[in-house]
Design a protein around this motif. Sequence first.
Motif, PDB file in Angstrom:
ATOM      1  N   ASP A 107       0.827  -1.199   0.000  1.00 63.73           N
ATOM      2  CA  ASP A 107       0.000   0.000   0.000  1.00 63.73           C
ATOM      3  C   ASP A 107       0.864   1.253   0.000  1.00 63.73           C
ATOM      4  O   ASP A 107       0.545   2.236  -0.646  1.00 63.73           O
ATOM      5  N   THR A 151     -21.371   4.286  -7.565  1.00 61.46           N
ATOM      6  CA  THR A 151     -20.368   4.503  -6.526  1.00 61.46           C
ATOM      7  C   THR A 151     -20.349   5.982  -6.157  1.00 61.46           C
ATOM      8  O   THR A 151     -19.747   6.797  -6.859  1.00 61.46           O
ATOM      9  N   THR A 183     -16.962   9.139  -5.293  1.00 61.13           N
ATOM     10  CA  THR A 183     -15.813   8.730  -6.101  1.00 61.13           C
ATOM     11  C   THR A 183     -14.958   9.952  -6.383  1.00 61.13           C
ATOM     12  O   THR A 183     -15.457  10.974  -6.862  1.00 61.13           O
ATOM     13  N   LYS A 234     -10.524   4.309  -6.963  1.00 64.54           N
ATOM     14  CA  LYS A 234     -11.406   3.270  -6.417  1.00 64.54           C
ATOM     15  C   LYS A 234     -12.658   3.082  -7.264  1.00 64.54           C
ATOM     16  O   LYS A 234     -13.777   2.995  -6.758  1.00 64.54           O
ATOM     17  N   LYS A 248     -15.403   1.262  -9.555  1.00 67.55           N
ATOM     18  CA  LYS A 248     -16.045  -0.044  -9.681  1.00 67.55           C
ATOM     19  C   LYS A 248     -16.954   0.022 -10.903  1.00 67.55           C
ATOM     20  O   LYS A 248     -17.807   0.893 -10.986  1.00 67.55           O
ATOM     21  N   ALA A 263     -12.641  -2.561  -6.297  1.00 65.17           N
ATOM     22  CA  ALA A 263     -12.363  -1.151  -6.591  1.00 65.17           C
ATOM     23  C   ALA A 263     -10.900  -1.000  -6.985  1.00 65.17           C
ATOM     24  O   ALA A 263     -10.027  -1.630  -6.391  1.00 65.17           O
ATOM     25  N   MET A 264     -10.636  -0.201  -8.018  1.00 62.25           N
ATOM     26  CA  MET A 264      -9.260   0.035  -8.447  1.00 62.25           C
ATOM     27  C   MET A 264      -9.128   1.420  -9.046  1.00 62.25           C
ATOM     28  O   MET A 264     -10.104   2.004  -9.507  1.00 62.25           O
ATOM     29  N   ASP A 265      -7.914   1.945  -8.997  1.00 62.96           N
ATOM     30  CA  ASP A 265      -7.623   3.235  -9.617  1.00 62.96           C
ATOM     31  C   ASP A 265      -7.426   3.018 -11.109  1.00 62.96           C
ATOM     32  O   ASP A 265      -6.660   2.141 -11.509  1.00 62.96           O
TER      33      ASP A 265
END
Length: 157
Positions: free
Chosen positions: A24, A57, A60, A79, A81, A88-90
Motif C-alpha cells: 500500500d 459509486t 468517487t 477506487k 467499480k 475497486a481500483m484506480d
Amino acid sequence: MKKTVMILAAMAAVLVSCDKAETDDVKQEEVIETVSSDTVFYSGTLLANASSGDCQTPDTKISINPSDKADSTSITIFKAKLANRMPAMDITIPGITVQKNGNVTLISTQSSVPLAMGNPFPNYTVTEFEGEILNDEITFSLKFGSTPTSYSGRIVK
C-alpha cells in the motif's frame, strides 16, 4: 537436494515477510509522484451500467492531470467499480483532448487504453468519452469496453 530445499525455504521466507502495508505504501507513493501542482480533484458519483446491473459509486474521487501539451490531459478515477462484483481500483484514462469554448472546457477522446494497477487494460478500452467542465462541476460519459459509464462531480476545495 538439500540446496534446493534451502533455496525454496528462503524464497518462502521472502514472500511471507512482505505484508499488505508495504505494498500500500508503494502504491500511495506512486500516486503522490504523479500528482502535479496543476492537478485538480473532484468528488462525485460514478455510475456504470454493467450487464450484471447498475453499479453506482457515490463519493468517487477523480483527478485531472494536465500533460506537457496544453490540449491534452489524463483523468484518474480512484477506487472505480464498473460492476458490483468488481474490486475497486484506480483507473487512469490518458490522452483526453481538452478544448476551451468560452467558459466551458470540453473534454473528449474517441479511444484510449486505460491503465490500472500499472498496466494497460485493453479489454476496457475507453470509447465515446465526452464531457465538460463548467465552473466547479465536471460531467462526462464514456464506455469502458462495452460498459456505459458516467460521472458527475464537484471540485474538491
